[in-house]
Design an enzyme around this catalytic site. Structure first.
Site, PDB file in Angstrom:
ATOM      1  N   GLY A 289      19.079  33.734  34.264  1.00  0.00           N
ATOM      2  CA  GLY A 289      20.187  33.282  35.099  1.00  0.00           C
ATOM      3  C   GLY A 289      21.245  34.364  35.226  1.00  0.00           C
ATOM      4  O   GLY A 289      21.684  34.940  34.223  1.00  0.00           O
TER       5      GLY A 289
ATOM      6  N   GLY B 128      28.111  27.506  40.463  1.00  0.00           N
ATOM      7  CA  GLY B 128      27.242  26.823  39.525  1.00  0.00           C
ATOM      8  C   GLY B 128      26.576  25.616  40.156  1.00  0.00           C
ATOM      9  O   GLY B 128      26.602  25.433  41.383  1.00  0.00           O
ATOM     10  N   ASN B 129      25.999  24.783  39.329  1.00  0.00           N
ATOM     11  CA  ASN B 129      25.304  23.602  39.820  1.00  0.00           C
ATOM     12  C   ASN B 129      26.247  22.445  40.122  1.00  0.00           C
ATOM     13  O   ASN B 129      25.919  21.580  40.934  1.00  0.00           O
ATOM     14  CB  ASN B 129      24.256  23.155  38.799  1.00  0.00           C
ATOM     15  CG  ASN B 129      23.125  24.157  38.674  1.00  0.00           C
ATOM     16  OD1 ASN B 129      22.418  24.415  39.626  1.00  0.00           O
ATOM     17  ND2 ASN B 129      22.963  24.735  37.487  1.00  0.00           N
TER      18      ASN B 129
ATOM     19  N   ASP C 240      28.016  29.814  27.097  1.00  0.00           N
ATOM     20  CA  ASP C 240      28.573  29.251  28.329  1.00  0.00           C
ATOM     21  C   ASP C 240      28.393  27.743  28.274  1.00  0.00           C
ATOM     22  O   ASP C 240      27.269  27.231  28.322  1.00  0.00           O
ATOM     23  CB  ASP C 240      27.860  29.840  29.546  1.00  0.00           C
ATOM     24  CG  ASP C 240      28.583  29.541  30.854  1.00  0.00           C
ATOM     25  OD1 ASP C 240      29.335  28.544  30.911  1.00  0.00           O
ATOM     26  OD2 ASP C 240      28.398  30.287  31.830  1.00  0.00           O
TER      27      ASP C 240
ATOM     28  N   TYR D 192      14.473  39.906  28.872  1.00  0.00           N
ATOM     29  CA  TYR D 192      13.402  39.247  29.617  1.00  0.00           C
ATOM     30  C   TYR D 192      12.420  40.277  30.192  1.00  0.00           C
ATOM     31  O   TYR D 192      12.851  41.237  30.845  1.00  0.00           O
ATOM     32  CB  TYR D 192      13.988  38.439  30.781  1.00  0.00           C
ATOM     33  CG  TYR D 192      14.460  37.048  30.438  1.00  0.00           C
ATOM     34  CD1 TYR D 192      14.982  36.739  29.184  1.00  0.00           C
ATOM     35  CD2 TYR D 192      14.397  36.023  31.389  1.00  0.00           C
ATOM     36  CE1 TYR D 192      15.430  35.466  28.884  1.00  0.00           C
ATOM     37  CE2 TYR D 192      14.834  34.742  31.091  1.00  0.00           C
ATOM     38  CZ  TYR D 192      15.351  34.464  29.839  1.00  0.00           C
ATOM     39  OH  TYR D 192      15.781  33.188  29.556  1.00  0.00           O
TER      40      TYR D 192
ATOM     41  N   LYS E 233      33.722  28.193  40.877  1.00  0.00           N
ATOM     42  CA  LYS E 233      34.990  28.803  40.478  1.00  0.00           C
ATOM     43  C   LYS E 233      35.238  30.037  41.328  1.00  0.00           C
ATOM     44  O   LYS E 233      34.305  30.751  41.688  1.00  0.00           O
ATOM     45  CB  LYS E 233      34.949  29.226  39.010  1.00  0.00           C
ATOM     46  CG  LYS E 233      35.011  28.110  38.009  1.00  0.00           C
ATOM     47  CD  LYS E 233      34.953  28.651  36.592  1.00  0.00           C
ATOM     48  CE  LYS E 233      36.095  29.609  36.297  1.00  0.00           C
ATOM     49  NZ  LYS E 233      36.062  30.119  34.907  1.00  0.00           N
TER      50      LYS E 233
ATOM     51  N   THR F 150      29.353   2.377  18.161  1.00  0.00           N
ATOM     52  CA  THR F 150      28.502   3.138  19.064  1.00  0.00           C
ATOM     53  C   THR F 150      29.288   4.179  19.847  1.00  0.00           C
ATOM     54  O   THR F 150      28.833   5.316  20.034  1.00  0.00           O
ATOM     55  CB  THR F 150      27.773   2.188  20.030  1.00  0.00           C
ATOM     56  OG1 THR F 150      26.955   1.301  19.270  1.00  0.00           O
ATOM     57  CG2 THR F 150      26.890   2.965  21.002  1.00  0.00           C
TER      58      THR F 150
ATOM     59  N   ASP G 178      24.329  34.189  35.853  1.00  0.00           N
ATOM     60  CA  ASP G 178      25.578  33.886  35.157  1.00  0.00           C
ATOM     61  C   ASP G 178      25.504  34.301  33.690  1.00  0.00           C
ATOM     62  O   ASP G 178      26.471  34.821  33.126  1.00  0.00           O
ATOM     63  CB  ASP G 178      25.954  32.415  35.304  1.00  0.00           C
ATOM     64  CG  ASP G 178      24.851  31.467  34.851  1.00  0.00           C
ATOM     65  OD1 ASP G 178      23.677  31.884  34.718  1.00  0.00           O
ATOM     66  OD2 ASP G 178      25.164  30.269  34.651  1.00  0.00           O
ATOM     67  N   ARG G 179      24.346  34.074  33.073  1.00  0.00           N
ATOM     68  CA  ARG G 179      24.169  34.507  31.683  1.00  0.00           C
ATOM     69  C   ARG G 179      24.266  36.027  31.571  1.00  0.00           C
ATOM     70  O   ARG G 179      24.909  36.560  30.658  1.00  0.00           O
ATOM     71  CB  ARG G 179      22.824  34.023  31.152  1.00  0.00           C
ATOM     72  CG  ARG G 179      22.705  32.521  31.000  1.00  0.00           C
ATOM     73  CD  ARG G 179      21.266  32.096  30.694  1.00  0.00           C
ATOM     74  NE  ARG G 179      20.776  32.717  29.464  1.00  0.00           N
ATOM     75  CZ  ARG G 179      19.493  32.677  29.078  1.00  0.00           C
ATOM     76  NH1 ARG G 179      18.587  32.083  29.851  1.00  0.00           N
ATOM     77  NH2 ARG G 179      19.124  33.241  27.946  1.00  0.00           N
TER      78      ARG G 179
END
Length: 259
Positions: free
Chosen positions: A107, A10-11, A129, A100, A15, A186, A109-110
């Protein structure tokens, strides 16, 4: 021993899990862990089990870009002598049709998470996710991917507030089953507001899916990603929606795109 190494790059992290074969074509997880996203740029040693297990296949989901893919391929091929296989999005796979018009823009991963969810249950599903970004993919009847949504994740929203405001610099205080009643200071307003936004996106996406699949049983919600376990404890997700947390949902999809 022969083993399959699977990675979900990932970004913000990578994993991994190591699969070893068992009887009747099944596999068991012999090791798992998390690497820093920048691991591939350095000279840190690979986890010892990668070297010792006799890895003969490597399957990878990478959303960190083409340059990271080159770095991963070079290091893995050089150190383990195995050319890695990178998953790709295709118009159709394992009974699922991508929504799509240009599938390569989805993506990976999706896509993998949707495929894994469909393998677990072919009915309508909302696949969420919960990582750096929160992605929500709608899976309708007959394996029809209906598209989805992308919103900032909890950490990304917090960093944006911290960076771009003067008075809303709040430390994390996210506790399982925490109330989401309005905050009276806050810190409470931020720490309750951030998960409230993600839960609101999940509820809205779920309503959209069920509106399309009204004649089917109630859709199931699949949660994965770093914040999934926390979010699953919060109302209304915890008490109104059938859902399941699957840590390895993306990795499970690799066996479908790269059998």
């Amino acid at each position: 021993m022969v083993a399959i190494l699977e990675l979900d790059q990932g970004n913000t992290r990578c994993k991994w899990r190591l699969l070893v074969p068992e009887a009747e074509g099944e596999s068991r997880v012999a090791g798992r862990g998390v690497l820093a996203a920048e691991f591939w740029l350095g000279n840190d040693d690979f986890p010892s089990c990668w070297v010792e297990s006799g890895v003969n296949r490597i399957r990878i989901a990478n959303v960190a870009g083409a340059e990271r893919e080159k770095q991963m391929a070079a290091r893995l091929s050089g150190a383990l002598g195995v050319a890695p296989e990178f998953a790709r999005v295709t118009p159709h796979c394992y009974g699922v049709t991508c929504a799509y018009p240009e599938p390569q823009r989805l993506g990976v991963d999706r896509w993998l998470a949707v495929l894994a969810a469909y393998r677990r249950d072919p009915g309508p599903s909302l696949v969420v996710d919960c990582g750096s970004a929160v992605t929500l993919d709608l899976l309708g009847e007959g394996g029809a991917h209906l598209g989805g949504y992308i919103v900032p994740g909890l950490g990304l929203m917090r960093r944006s507030l911290y960076r771009d405001t003067d008075a809303v610099k709040v430390s994390p205080a996210l506790v399982p089953r925490m109330p989401l009643s309005p905050g009276r200071d806050t810190a409470a307003a931020v720490n309750r507001g951030l998960p409230l936004m993600v839960l609101g996106a999940i509820e809205r996406a779920y309503a959209e899916l069920w509106n399309v699949c009204r004649d089917s049983p109630a859709p199931h919600i699949w949660l994965t990603g770093g914040d999934s376990a926390f979010l699953s404890t919060l109302s209304p997700l915890s008490d109104r929606f059938a859902h399941c947390v699957v840590d390895d949902l993306v990795l499970e999809g690799l066996a479908l795109t790269n059998p």
